[in-house]
Design a protein around this motif. Structure first.
Motif, PDB file in Angstrom:
ATOM      1  N   GLN A 176       0.830  -1.209   0.000  1.00 29.81           N
ATOM      2  CA  GLN A 176       0.000   0.000   0.000  1.00 29.81           C
ATOM      3  C   GLN A 176       0.865   1.259   0.000  1.00 29.81           C
ATOM      4  O   GLN A 176       0.594   2.213  -0.748  1.00 29.81           O
ATOM      5  N   GLU A 177       1.893   1.249   0.832  1.00 31.78           N
ATOM      6  CA  GLU A 177       2.775   2.421   0.891  1.00 31.78           C
ATOM      7  C   GLU A 177       3.514   2.602  -0.436  1.00 31.78           C
ATOM      8  O   GLU A 177       3.696   3.735  -0.902  1.00 31.78           O
ATOM      9  N   ASN A 178       3.932   1.505  -1.053  1.00 30.07           N
ATOM     10  CA  ASN A 178       4.597   1.616  -2.358  1.00 30.07           C
ATOM     11  C   ASN A 178       3.647   2.185  -3.407  1.00 30.07           C
ATOM     12  O   ASN A 178       4.039   3.010  -4.242  1.00 30.07           O
ATOM     13  N   ILE A 179       2.388   1.734  -3.367  1.00 34.59           N
ATOM     14  CA  ILE A 179       1.403   2.265  -4.317  1.00 34.59           C
ATOM     15  C   ILE A 179       1.185   3.755  -4.077  1.00 34.59           C
ATOM     16  O   ILE A 179       1.086   4.549  -5.037  1.00 34.59           O
ATOM     17  N   ASN A 180       1.120   4.148  -2.802  1.00 34.53           N
ATOM     18  CA  ASN A 180       0.946   5.579  -2.501  1.00 34.53           C
ATOM     19  C   ASN A 180       2.128   6.397  -3.012  1.00 34.53           C
ATOM     20  O   ASN A 180       1.954   7.487  -3.567  1.00 34.53           O
ATOM     21  N   LEU A 181       3.350   5.867  -2.823  1.00 31.45           N
ATOM     22  CA  LEU A 181       4.525   6.591  -3.318  1.00 31.45           C
ATOM     23  C   LEU A 181       4.517   6.672  -4.835  1.00 31.45           C
ATOM     24  O   LEU A 181       4.855   7.725  -5.419  1.00 31.45           O
ATOM     25  N   LEU A 182       4.123   5.595  -5.490  1.00 33.90           N
ATOM     26  CA  LEU A 182       4.059   5.622  -6.949  1.00 33.90           C
ATOM     27  C   LEU A 182       2.992   6.598  -7.436  1.00 33.90           C
ATOM     28  O   LEU A 182       3.206   7.318  -8.431  1.00 33.90           O
ATOM     29  N   PRO A 222       2.646   1.258 -16.241  1.00 36.08           N
ATOM     30  CA  PRO A 222       2.814  -0.206 -16.083  1.00 36.08           C
ATOM     31  C   PRO A 222       3.346  -0.618 -14.720  1.00 36.08           C
ATOM     32  O   PRO A 222       2.949  -1.654 -14.167  1.00 36.08           O
ATOM     33  N   THR A 223       4.257   0.189 -14.162  1.00 33.85           N
ATOM     34  CA  THR A 223       4.794  -0.126 -12.837  1.00 33.85           C
ATOM     35  C   THR A 223       3.711  -0.060 -11.777  1.00 33.85           C
ATOM     36  O   THR A 223       3.608  -0.937 -10.897  1.00 33.85           O
ATOM     37  N   ILE A 224       2.858   0.976 -11.864  1.00 36.24           N
ATOM     38  CA  ILE A 224       1.765   1.104 -10.901  1.00 36.24           C
ATOM     39  C   ILE A 224       0.792  -0.059 -11.044  1.00 36.24           C
ATOM     40  O   ILE A 224       0.333  -0.645 -10.050  1.00 36.24           O
ATOM     41  N   GLN A 226       1.450  -3.052 -12.125  1.00 38.76           N
ATOM     42  CA  GLN A 226       2.089  -4.275 -11.640  1.00 38.76           C
ATOM     43  C   GLN A 226       2.028  -4.359 -10.117  1.00 38.76           C
ATOM     44  O   GLN A 226       1.711  -5.414  -9.552  1.00 38.76           O
ATOM     45  N   VAL A 227       2.306  -3.258  -9.437  1.00 33.22           N
ATOM     46  CA  VAL A 227       2.255  -3.257  -7.966  1.00 33.22           C
ATOM     47  C   VAL A 227       0.818  -3.440  -7.483  1.00 33.22           C
ATOM     48  O   VAL A 227       0.565  -4.150  -6.495  1.00 33.22           O
ATOM     49  N   GLU A 228      -0.137  -2.815  -8.160  1.00 38.24           N
ATOM     50  CA  GLU A 228      -1.537  -2.975  -7.765  1.00 38.24           C
ATOM     51  C   GLU A 228      -2.008  -4.415  -7.960  1.00 38.24           C
ATOM     52  O   GLU A 228      -2.775  -4.945  -7.142  1.00 38.24           O
ATOM     53  N   ASN A 229      -1.576  -5.074  -9.034  1.00 37.38           N
ATOM     54  CA  ASN A 229      -1.925  -6.481  -9.226  1.00 37.38           C
ATOM     55  C   ASN A 229      -1.328  -7.361  -8.130  1.00 37.38           C
ATOM     56  O   ASN A 229      -1.973  -8.299  -7.644  1.00 37.38           O
ATOM     57  N   ALA A 230      -0.082  -7.060  -7.759  1.00 39.28           N
ATOM     58  CA  ALA A 230       0.534  -7.804  -6.659  1.00 39.28           C
ATOM     59  C   ALA A 230      -0.228  -7.594  -5.359  1.00 39.28           C
ATOM     60  O   ALA A 230      -0.400  -8.532  -4.557  1.00 39.28           O
ATOM     61  N   TYR A 231      -0.727  -6.378  -5.161  1.00 44.37           N
ATOM     62  CA  TYR A 231      -1.502  -6.092  -3.955  1.00 44.37           C
ATOM     63  C   TYR A 231      -2.823  -6.859  -3.962  1.00 44.37           C
ATOM     64  O   TYR A 231      -3.235  -7.417  -2.935  1.00 44.37           O
ATOM     65  N   ALA A 437      14.809   6.219  -1.649  1.00 46.76           N
ATOM     66  CA  ALA A 437      15.099   6.394  -0.225  1.00 46.76           C
ATOM     67  C   ALA A 437      13.866   6.105   0.627  1.00 46.76           C
ATOM     68  O   ALA A 437      13.948   5.445   1.667  1.00 46.76           O
ATOM     69  N   ARG A 438      12.701   6.590   0.197  1.00 45.84           N
ATOM     70  CA  ARG A 438      11.475   6.337   0.954  1.00 45.84           C
ATOM     71  C   ARG A 438      11.117   4.857   0.967  1.00 45.84           C
ATOM     72  O   ARG A 438      10.746   4.303   2.012  1.00 45.84           O
ATOM     73  N   VAL A 439      11.215   4.235  -0.194  1.00 44.98           N
ATOM     74  CA  VAL A 439      10.901   2.803  -0.272  1.00 44.98           C
ATOM     75  C   VAL A 439      11.853   1.999   0.590  1.00 44.98           C
ATOM     76  O   VAL A 439      11.458   1.047   1.281  1.00 44.98           O
TER      77      VAL A 439
END
Length: 472
Positions: A176-182, A222-224, A226-231, A437-439
């Protein structure tokens, strides 16, 4: 009652408004503790372990039933292949002699008789027997140890499930945090496209700058995705853990983002693990079961007491013609037997029983060696976990400073780009460094939490014991 009837439409309207507000697909808000409680109640794997423990408990509670004698009742219908003759003697009828003037004390005797017996008979029998030995007492203890092992297996499965639920919960929070950062980076990329278009329209930037900004924004989609599908996949697996449908939506309680670093004493943790780790407890109970089974097998070589009783009643008359209540047509027999026995062949040192005891001694010796190896492996595991947690703590503290510097560098670079003093590539590089750095800080934070969860499982303490803030 009349007032209640008048208020029914109001209640129905409120219920309809609530249902419409919640919606059929409203997410279920769960804290880590609530998720663990739901998983313990609904998880199928844990239910299987619970059923197995219940079976062993019933066997342990009723271990005394081996002292119940075996009782067999049988009824038989017998048809002889050939007819037989029954011979016997009957007492004289003294009434005829008394008519001749003789006293019944003067005449005494019997007369022989011969009767053709019927070919069909009925018979009933009852048999009861029990064998008593010293090994029966030890077998009761073995069943109790087996039940205790079932409880340990259930508690182990429960602890593993809770560990997996809490780690999966943290991993979903990290996603979730990675998706928010993206999404924040995508929003910032959109702002840069707007700035590049404004500068291009004003003649302050070439068209190439605008195209580069648009391409950079589109490359993030595409990166967003991919992360959302993983979530979504993690959410489906999490629902399976809780015993719910794969498409059940959840709302997770956000983490405060601050890791509660605590001092860890390796020696104390190893001492707790040697007695509290579920795997070690389970293996120790297995060794106790082997020792009890060995004792029961040895006690089976001792003398045993056999008690048996039987009774048989046979109707020698014709069951189709004669009266069954005629006691003279019933033959009864029975016996009580008390015997003390000893299996002599079991006393031979090269016999099967003695060799079986030797094999069990080898199994116990091998299990003790395995226990020592497991304890040594646990010591290395805990030492490695503590070192990893310490490394995570140091790295997280250093990267927190890096995030502050990256945020300042990104703000200055974006201000310079807005003023036309920096190109788009420098802004993208500054944003990439800030995002990395945040990730990294987030990963270190959740790695530390998951490391504490693994450590709590290894030493066999309740989850949240090592963290001052419990689950967070």
């Amino acid at each position: 009652m009349k007032r209640f009837i008048h208020l029914l439409p109001v209640f129905a309207l409120c219920a309809a408004m609530f249902a419409q507000e919640a919606g059929p697909g409203a997410p279920l808000r769960l804290s880590p503790d609530e998720a663990v409680e739901m998983a313990i109640k609904n998880n199928l794997s844990l239910e299987s372990a619970r059923v197995s423990a219940g079976t062993k408990k019933r066997a342990s509670d009723l271990s005394w039933n081996q002292f119940i004698p075996s009782v067999t009742v049988a009824g038989s219908f017998i048809a002889d292949n050939e007819s037989s003759t029954v011979n016997g003697f009957l007492p004289l009828d003294l009434s005829e002699f008394t008519q001749l003037g003789l006293s019944q004390y003067d005449v005494w005797g019997v007369v022989p008789y011969s009767v053709k017996a019927p070919r069909t008979h009925i018979a009933g029998s009852i048999q009861a027997s029990i064998v008593l030995s010293v090994a029966m007492i030890e077998s009761m203890n073995l069943l109790k140890l087996d039940y205790h092992g079932g409880l340990l297996s259930y508690e182990k499965a429960k602890a593993q499930l809770e560990r997996d639920i809490r780690k999966a919960y943290n991993n979903m929070l990290l996603l979730q945090e990675n998706i928010n950062l993206l999404n924040e980076s995508f929003t910032a990329a959109g702002r840069r496209v707007q700035m590049a278009r404004a500068n291009y329209n004003a003649g302050l930037a070439p068209e190439l700058t605008l195209l580069q900004a648009q391409v950079a924004m589109e490359n993030m989609k595409p990166t967003i995705d991919q992360v959302e599908n993983a979530y979504r996949l993690s959410m489906a697996q999490f629902a399976m853990f809780l015993g719910m449908g794969y498409d059940t939506p959840f709302e997770l309680v956000p983490n405060d983002g601050k890791a509660a670093f605590i001092p860890l004493d390796v020696r104390e943790l190893i001492s707790k693990a040697a007695s509290g780790k579920p795997d070690i407890q389970e293996l120790r109970n297995s060794i106790l079961m082997l020792q009890s089974a060995r004792k029961a097998r040895f006690n089976s070589l001792l003398p045993f007491l056999n008690l048996s009783w039987g009774s048989t009643s046979a109707f020698i008359g014709d069951p189709w013609k004669d009266r069954w209540n005629n006691s003279s047509l019933w033959q009864k027999s029975g016996s009580l037997t008390i015997s003390l026995g000893l299996r002599l062949h079991s006393l031979l040192p090269f016999g099967e029983d003695y060799q079986g005891i030797k094999n069990m001694d080898d199994q116990i010796r091998g299990a003790n060696i395995g226990l020592a190896q497991m304890i040594q492996g646990t010591e290395i595991e805990i030492y490695n976990t503590v070192l990893s947690l310490e490394k995570t703590r140091i790295t997280s503290q250093a990267q927190t400073q890096t995030v502050n510097l990256a945020e300042r560098a990104y703000r200055l670079t974006e201000q310079a780009y807005r003023a036309g003093l920096q190109d788009l590539l420098q802004v993208q590089n500054a944003e990439l460094e800030l995002k990395q750095a945040r990730v990294s800080v987030l990963e270190q934070h959740f790695n530390y939490l998951n490391g504490l969860i693994d450590l709590e499982y290894s030493i066999g303490v309740p989850f949240g014991t090592l963290s001052p803030n419990g689950n967070n």
